[in-house]
Design a protein around this motif. Structure first.
Motif, PDB file in Angstrom:
ATOM      1  N   LEU A   1       0.849  -1.264   0.023  1.00 29.96           N
ATOM      2  CA  LEU A   1      -0.031  -0.051  -0.048  1.00 29.96           C
ATOM      3  C   LEU A   1       0.821   1.150  -0.124  1.00 29.96           C
ATOM      4  O   LEU A   1       1.930   1.245   0.512  1.00 29.96           O
TER       5      LEU A   1
ATOM      6  N   SER B   1       1.838   4.962   1.226  1.00 31.89           N
ATOM      7  CA  SER B   1       1.599   5.589   2.567  1.00 31.89           C
ATOM      8  C   SER B   1       0.873   6.787   2.457  1.00 31.89           C
ATOM      9  O   SER B   1       0.824   7.553   3.690  1.00 31.89           O
TER      10      SER B   1
ATOM     11  N   PRO C   1      -1.569  10.119   3.223  1.00 29.03           N
ATOM     12  CA  PRO C   1      -2.595  10.045   4.083  1.00 29.03           C
ATOM     13  C   PRO C   1      -3.922   9.983   3.441  1.00 29.03           C
ATOM     14  O   PRO C   1      -4.928   9.393   4.204  1.00 29.03           O
TER      15      PRO C   1
ATOM     16  N   TYR D   1      -4.637   8.577   0.717  1.00 28.08           N
ATOM     17  CA  TYR D   1      -4.852   7.096   0.091  1.00 28.08           C
ATOM     18  C   TYR D   1      -5.080   6.164   1.383  1.00 28.08           C
ATOM     19  O   TYR D   1      -6.155   5.281   1.285  1.00 28.08           O
ATOM     20  N   SER D   2      -4.420   6.407   2.599  1.00 30.08           N
ATOM     21  CA  SER D   2      -4.977   5.516   3.916  1.00 30.08           C
ATOM     22  C   SER D   2      -6.375   5.610   4.155  1.00 30.08           C
ATOM     23  O   SER D   2      -7.004   4.908   4.632  1.00 30.08           O
ATOM     24  N   LYS D   3      -6.780   6.973   4.023  1.00 25.98           N
ATOM     25  CA  LYS D   3      -8.218   7.473   4.587  1.00 25.98           C
ATOM     26  C   LYS D   3      -9.167   6.322   3.470  1.00 25.98           C
ATOM     27  O   LYS D   3     -10.054   5.945   3.890  1.00 25.98           O
TER      28      LYS D   3
ATOM     29  N   ILE E   1      -8.400   3.733   1.899  1.00 26.83           N
ATOM     30  CA  ILE E   1      -8.417   2.241   2.246  1.00 26.83           C
ATOM     31  C   ILE E   1      -9.394   2.042   3.340  1.00 26.83           C
ATOM     32  O   ILE E   1     -10.022   0.922   3.278  1.00 26.83           O
ATOM     33  N   GLU E   2      -9.176   2.851   4.349  1.00 22.08           N
ATOM     34  CA  GLU E   2     -10.149   2.603   5.536  1.00 22.08           C
ATOM     35  C   GLU E   2     -11.664   2.635   4.874  1.00 22.08           C
ATOM     36  O   GLU E   2     -12.374   2.002   5.614  1.00 22.08           O
TER      37      GLU E   2
ATOM     38  N   ARG F   1      -1.322  -5.439   6.229  1.00 19.86           N
ATOM     39  CA  ARG F   1      -0.476  -4.386   5.370  1.00 19.86           C
ATOM     40  C   ARG F   1       0.754  -4.909   5.376  1.00 19.86           C
ATOM     41  O   ARG F   1       1.708  -4.745   6.176  1.00 19.86           O
TER      42      ARG F   1
ATOM     43  N   VAL G   1       4.132  -1.079   3.354  1.00 17.66           N
ATOM     44  CA  VAL G   1       3.649   0.358   3.418  1.00 17.66           C
ATOM     45  C   VAL G   1       4.772   1.145   3.013  1.00 17.66           C
ATOM     46  O   VAL G   1       5.867   1.455   3.408  1.00 17.66           O
TER      47      VAL G   1
ATOM     48  N   ASP H   1       5.993   4.949   0.371  1.00 19.25           N
ATOM     49  CA  ASP H   1       5.821   6.084  -0.310  1.00 19.25           C
ATOM     50  C   ASP H   1       6.325   6.205  -1.876  1.00 19.25           C
ATOM     51  O   ASP H   1       6.475   6.988  -2.674  1.00 19.25           O
TER      52      ASP H   1
END
Length: 303
Positions: A195, A197, A199, A201-203, A205-206, A215, A218, A220
C-alpha cells in the motif's frame, strides 16, 4: 460585463452545472449564480435554462457563450504575445507533484520541452500535503495532487481537475486472482497488501474495508508496490491512471482488475493547483496546457 462573468458562463456551459463550475473555479455556487444573474439582467435575456437535470444554454445563450469563449481565447493570445515581447520565453517553471501523477506529467513535460527547449522546468516529488505547501509558500508554480488535499484551503489556492480515478486491484500474473475479470471487496479482504503511505490514500483504504487488512508493505515509493505485486508478494490497490503505460503491464507481470460494488469513497479527483493571486508565467500557462492534453488523452482512452 466583466471578464470573470465570461469565464463563469463558459465553465457552466462546459460542465452543465453551476455546482461543478463553481468547484472547478474554486468559488462558491452563490457567487457564480449571482454573477450570471447580474449578467442576464445587464444584457436583457436569459443565458441558461435551470432545471433539476442541470443547466443548459438558451438559443441566445449558445451564441453569447461562443463569443465569450472566443474573447477569452483572444485574451490568452494577447497575454502570450505580451510575454513574448517581454522575452519571458526563456523562463523557469517549477512543478511539484504527488508520485502517482508523475508518469503522465512527465510525458506532458517531454512534449513541452520539445516545443520550448529554452524554458527550464524543475520537478519536485512530494506527498499531497508537501505539494500543497510547495504551492502555498511559492516553492512551486504548479502543484499536481488530489482534490481532497484542497479541502478548506481554497481561499488562496485555485484547483482545476485533470482526471477522476477509478479503483483497481493489481495482482501478479502468478496470482490465483489474475484470471478474474472483476473483484469485490470480499474477494480480497484476506489478502496481503502493498500500500501507498499517503494520508488520503490511507483514508480511502479505510473507507473500503470494514475490518483491518494485512498491510504487508507500506511505502511512499510506488515502484516498490509494483515490484512487490509483480513478484506476487502482495496485491495492490491503485487508481487506474497510476499504471499509465508502465512496462510491467506490457510484459503482463502485473494484471489490473476493476474493483466493483464499492462503498462511497473520498473524492478520487486529481488535478493542478496554483496560488490564486499569482500571475502565471508564459511557461507555466503553456505547461498547464500540455498537462491538460495528456490527462485528457488518458481519460478518453479509458472511457
Amino acid at each position: 460585463m466583466h471578464i470573470e462573468q465570461l469565464r463563469y458562463i463558459v465553465e457552466v456551459a462546459k460542465t452543465s452545472s453551476i455546482a461543478r463550475a463553481s468547484e472547478n473555479m474554486c468559488v462558491t455556487q452563490p457567487a457564480v449564480s449571482q454573477s450570471i444573474t447580474n449578467l442576464e439582467k445587464e444584457i436583457g435575456f436569459k443565458l441558461f435554462i435551470r432545471s433539476r437535470q442541470g443547466v443548459s444554454p438558451t438559443v441566445e445563450g449558445k451564441l453569447i457563450i461562443q463569443k465569450a469563449y472566443e474573447v477569452l481565447a483572444k485574451l490568452d493570445e494577447l497575454q502570450d504575445q505580451v510575454d513574448l515581447y517581454n522575452n519571458v520565453i526563456d523562463g523557469h517553471v517549477t512543478l511539484s507533484s504527488v508520485p502517482t501523477m508523475l508518469p503522465i506529467a512527465l510525458k506532458a513535460l517531454k512534449y513541452f520541452q520539445r516545443k520550448y527547449p529554452t524554458i527550464q522546468v524543475q520537478v519536485l516529488e512530494n506527498l499531497g500535503p508537501g505539494v500543497f505547501k510547495d504551492i502555498q509558500h511559492g516553492r512551486a508554480d504548479i502543484g499536481l495532487l488530489a482534490a481532497d488535499n484542497m479541502i478548506g484551503e481554497l481561499e488562496h489556492i485555485t484547483f482545476e481537475q485533470l482526471v477522476n480515478g477509478k479503483v483497481q486491484v493489481i495482482v501478479g500474473k502468478e496470482s490465483h486472482l489474475a484470471s478474474k475479470d472483476v473483484l469485490t471487496v470480499k474477494d480480497i479482504q484476506d489478502q496481503s497488501f502493498a500500500l501507498y503511505s499517503g494520508p488520503l490514500y490511507s483514508k480511502g483504504i479505510e473507507s473500503i474495508f470494514s475490518s483491518p487488512i494485512k498491510r504487508a508493505i507500506v511505502t511512499d515509493n510506488f515502484e516498490t508496490i509494483r515490484f512487490a505485486v509483480a513478484e506476487n508478494l502482495a496485491i495492490g490497490l491503485v487508481l487506474d491512471f497510476y499504471l499509465e503505460k508502465h512496462p510491467d503491464l506490457d510484459q503482463a507481470s502485473i494484471v489490473p482488475i476493476n474493483l466493483i460494488n464499492l462503498p462511497p469513497l473520498p473524492s478520487l479527483q486529481h488535478g493542478y493547483a496554483m496560488r490564486k493571486n499569482s500571475k502565471p508565467s508564459y511557461g507555466t500557462r503553456k505547461l498547464i496546457g500540455y498537462l491538460q492534453n495528456e490527462f485528457q488523452k488518458f481519460s478518453k482512452s479509458d472511457s
